[in-house]
Design a protein around this motif. Structure first.
Motif, PDB file in Angstrom:
ATOM      1  N   PHE A 229     -76.840  39.254 -18.862  1.00 52.33           N
ATOM      2  CA  PHE A 229     -76.783  39.314 -20.324  1.00 52.33           C
ATOM      3  C   PHE A 229     -78.175  39.469 -20.923  1.00 52.33           C
ATOM      4  CE2 PHE A 229     -72.548  36.939 -21.319  1.00 52.33           C
ATOM      5  CZ  PHE A 229     -71.851  37.920 -20.618  1.00 52.33           C
ATOM      6  N   GLU A 230     -79.073  38.536 -20.558  1.00 51.16           N
ATOM      7  CA  GLU A 230     -80.410  38.545 -21.139  1.00 51.16           C
ATOM      8  C   GLU A 230     -81.204  39.771 -20.686  1.00 51.16           C
ATOM      9  OE1 GLU A 230     -83.609  37.947 -23.315  1.00 51.16           O
ATOM     10  OE2 GLU A 230     -81.697  36.884 -23.519  1.00 51.16           O
ATOM     11  N   THR A 231     -80.982  40.192 -19.441  1.00 54.07           N
ATOM     12  CA  THR A 231     -81.700  41.365 -18.947  1.00 54.07           C
ATOM     13  C   THR A 231     -81.305  42.607 -19.733  1.00 54.07           C
ATOM     14  OG1 THR A 231     -81.716  40.373 -16.742  1.00 54.07           O
ATOM     15  CG2 THR A 231     -82.271  42.706 -16.890  1.00 54.07           C
ATOM     16  N   ILE A 232     -80.010  42.750 -19.988  1.00 55.74           N
ATOM     17  CA  ILE A 232     -79.539  43.903 -20.775  1.00 55.74           C
ATOM     18  C   ILE A 232     -80.118  43.845 -22.189  1.00 55.74           C
ATOM     19  CG2 ILE A 232     -77.523  45.029 -21.778  1.00 55.74           C
ATOM     20  CD1 ILE A 232     -75.942  43.975 -19.309  1.00 55.74           C
ATOM     21  N   ALA A 233     -80.036  42.670 -22.808  1.00 59.63           N
ATOM     22  CA  ALA A 233     -80.536  42.535 -24.178  1.00 59.63           C
ATOM     23  C   ALA A 233     -82.025  42.827 -24.255  1.00 59.63           C
ATOM     24  CB  ALA A 233     -80.249  41.128 -24.693  1.00 59.63           C
ATOM     25  N   SER A 234     -82.787  42.385 -23.248  1.00 61.39           N
ATOM     26  CA  SER A 234     -84.237  42.575 -23.270  1.00 61.39           C
ATOM     27  C   SER A 234     -84.629  44.044 -23.189  1.00 61.39           C
ATOM     28  CB  SER A 234     -84.896  41.788 -22.130  1.00 61.39           C
ATOM     29  OG  SER A 234     -84.584  42.357 -20.870  1.00 61.39           O
ATOM     30  N   CYS A 235     -83.736  44.887 -22.678  1.00 61.32           N
ATOM     31  CA  CYS A 235     -84.037  46.319 -22.620  1.00 61.32           C
ATOM     32  C   CYS A 235     -84.267  46.893 -24.020  1.00 61.32           C
ATOM     33  CB  CYS A 235     -82.897  47.074 -21.940  1.00 61.32           C
ATOM     34  SG  CYS A 235     -82.700  46.734 -20.170  1.00 61.32           S
ATOM     35  N   PHE A 236     -83.612  46.296 -25.021  1.00 60.25           N
ATOM     36  CA  PHE A 236     -83.724  46.813 -26.390  1.00 60.25           C
ATOM     37  C   PHE A 236     -85.097  46.541 -26.995  1.00 60.25           C
ATOM     38  CE2 PHE A 236     -79.244  46.993 -25.719  1.00 60.25           C
ATOM     39  CZ  PHE A 236     -78.785  48.016 -26.540  1.00 60.25           C
ATOM     40  N   ASP A 237     -85.916  45.739 -26.307  1.00 58.86           N
ATOM     41  CA  ASP A 237     -87.282  45.506 -26.757  1.00 58.86           C
ATOM     42  C   ASP A 237     -88.268  46.495 -26.148  1.00 58.86           C
ATOM     43  OD1 ASP A 237     -86.785  43.386 -28.456  1.00 58.86           O
ATOM     44  OD2 ASP A 237     -87.034  41.878 -26.874  1.00 58.86           O
ATOM     45  N   THR A 238     -87.776  47.481 -25.395  1.00 55.39           N
ATOM     46  CA  THR A 238     -88.672  48.404 -24.702  1.00 55.39           C
ATOM     47  C   THR A 238     -88.677  49.780 -25.369  1.00 55.39           C
ATOM     48  OG1 THR A 238     -87.010  49.272 -23.157  1.00 55.39           O
ATOM     49  CG2 THR A 238     -88.127  47.228 -22.539  1.00 55.39           C
ATOM     50  N   HIS A 239     -89.824  50.442 -25.257  1.00 59.16           N
ATOM     51  CA  HIS A 239     -89.931  51.831 -25.725  1.00 59.16           C
ATOM     52  C   HIS A 239     -88.956  52.726 -24.974  1.00 59.16           C
ATOM     53  CE1 HIS A 239     -91.439  55.932 -24.961  1.00 59.16           C
ATOM     54  NE2 HIS A 239     -91.830  55.917 -26.219  1.00 59.16           N
ATOM     55  N   ASP A 240     -88.880  52.542 -23.646  1.00 61.64           N
ATOM     56  CA  ASP A 240     -88.087  53.455 -22.823  1.00 61.64           C
ATOM     57  C   ASP A 240     -86.608  53.395 -23.147  1.00 61.64           C
ATOM     58  OD1 ASP A 240     -90.389  54.279 -21.648  1.00 61.64           O
ATOM     59  OD2 ASP A 240     -89.917  53.568 -19.624  1.00 61.64           O
ATOM     60  N   GLN A 241     -86.107  52.208 -23.539  1.00 61.70           N
ATOM     61  CA  GLN A 241     -84.695  52.135 -23.915  1.00 61.70           C
ATOM     62  C   GLN A 241     -84.432  52.963 -25.165  1.00 61.70           C
ATOM     63  OE1 GLN A 241     -83.172  50.459 -26.786  1.00 61.70           O
ATOM     64  NE2 GLN A 241     -81.251  51.345 -26.078  1.00 61.70           N
ATOM     65  N   HIS A 242     -85.272  52.816 -26.167  1.00 55.79           N
ATOM     66  CA  HIS A 242     -85.090  53.584 -27.401  1.00 55.79           C
ATOM     67  C   HIS A 242     -85.240  55.078 -27.142  1.00 55.79           C
ATOM     68  CE1 HIS A 242     -84.869  50.114 -30.053  1.00 55.79           C
ATOM     69  NE2 HIS A 242     -85.904  49.585 -29.403  1.00 55.79           N
ATOM     70  N   GLU A 243     -86.210  55.444 -26.297  1.00 53.52           N
ATOM     71  CA  GLU A 243     -86.418  56.848 -25.970  1.00 53.52           C
ATOM     72  C   GLU A 243     -85.235  57.413 -25.192  1.00 53.52           C
ATOM     73  OE1 GLU A 243     -87.999  60.680 -25.160  1.00 53.52           O
ATOM     74  OE2 GLU A 243     -88.204  59.205 -26.785  1.00 53.52           O
ATOM     75  N   ALA A 244     -84.712  56.652 -24.235  1.00 50.45           N
ATOM     76  CA  ALA A 244     -83.579  57.126 -23.438  1.00 50.45           C
ATOM     77  C   ALA A 244     -82.345  57.335 -24.301  1.00 50.45           C
ATOM     78  CB  ALA A 244     -83.272  56.129 -22.312  1.00 50.45           C
ATOM     79  N   MET A 245     -82.082  56.389 -25.194  1.00 45.77           N
ATOM     80  CA  MET A 245     -80.888  56.503 -26.039  1.00 45.77           C
ATOM     81  C   MET A 245     -81.025  57.663 -27.019  1.00 45.77           C
ATOM     82  SD  MET A 245     -78.831  53.372 -27.855  1.00 45.77           S
ATOM     83  CE  MET A 245     -78.625  52.575 -26.262  1.00 45.77           C
ATOM     84  N   ALA A 246     -82.230  57.818 -27.584  1.00 41.92           N
ATOM     85  CA  ALA A 246     -82.456  58.927 -28.510  1.00 41.92           C
ATOM     86  C   ALA A 246     -82.317  60.262 -27.778  1.00 41.92           C
ATOM     87  CB  ALA A 246     -83.840  58.806 -29.144  1.00 41.92           C
TER      88      ALA A 246
END
Length: 259
Positions: A229-246
């Motif tokens: 749970f926490e590992t998944i949520a922490s991804c949203f604090d990363t540049h790469d998560q936002h870049e990947a989703m965009a």
């Protein structure tokens, strides 16, 4: 040095752990210590680690296992120390944050197959010899040999261990022991393609996925789900998560920064 680690000259997200001990890449006690040290020294920013033979000419094989003539006169205490070092070497590979790809090549036997099973992915040639022949040398299969049950099932594992007979690369692929079994002429491309696909992912997200896999493995599925749970949520604090989703939404290739 019989075991080396180097960063890929064309892709700094990739590193290579190479074994070169001579005939059949047999592992002496010193080489096992070198293997442990090399696996423990992989840089933290590496996202894909390949493990394989240093085969300048041809494909070669990972290793045919322990150098028996170097240990045949060991006492139980000496054997215990050696087995502990081998356990630590395999654990250092299995617990990497980097995704690990084993280039088994033409053979991985005994301690070699244990090392291969410690990796996330395995690629071999179709006619490769893959097995755990310890029983033929008066030894019990243990340490990472227990991983065989998870990969191929109890009955197939019992047959391989009790008979000591190897399986071919093609049979290993059918059993789920290797991810790819390919003709020799396609082997290098198969390894390179897999490594290229894995290294194109976000390094920070890949490392966190490795963390989740370790939690599933060590804590059981239910506890691992909670941990994730926490590992998944922490991804949203990363540049790469936002870049990947965009990039996914915009149907373009992502530009990962590794944070």
């Amino acid at each position: 040095m019989p075991v080396t680690t180097s960063r890929d000259p064309e892709n700094d997200r990739v590193a290579h752990l190479r074994i070169d001990t001579g005939d059949l890449n047999l592992l002496s006690p010193d080489a096992i210590g070198d293997l442990r040290d090399a696996a423990q020294s992989v840089p933290d920013d590496v996202s894909v680690l390949t493990v394989g033979p240093d085969a300048a000419d041809g494909i070669g094989g990972l290793t045919a296992g322990l150098q028996l003539d170097a240990v045949k006169d060991f006492s139980a205490s000496e054997a215990r120390e050696l087995i502990g070092t081998l356990r630590d070497a395999n654990a250092a590979v299995r617990n990497q944050d980097a995704v690990t790809v084993c280039a088994c090549g033409e053979y991985a036997l005994g301690a070699g197959l244990e090392l291969a099973m410690s990796c996330d992915f395995r690629v071999a040639t179709e006619e490769a010899a893959l097995g755990l022949p310890e029983i033929n040398a008066g030894l019990v299969t243990g340490i990472q040999g227990g991983l065989l049950i998870r990969l191929v099932g109890l009955q197939a594992a019992k047959e391989m261990i009790y008979t000591g007979d190897p399986v071919s690369g093609t049979e290993a692929e059918e059993l789920g022991l290797v991810n790819r079994a390919v003709p020799p002429e396609a082997y290098d491309d198969a390894v390179d393609t897999l490594v290229g696909k894995l290294s194109a992912k976000s390094p920070v997200i890949a490392r966190r996925q490795s963390e989740v896999f370790r939690a599933w493995r060590s804590n059981g599925i239910e506890a691992g789900i909670q941990h994730s749970f926490e590992t998944i949520a922490s991804c949203f604090d990363t540049h790469d998560q936002h870049e990947a989703m965009a990039a996914f939404l915009e149907d373009r290739d992502p530009a990962f920064e590794g944070y």
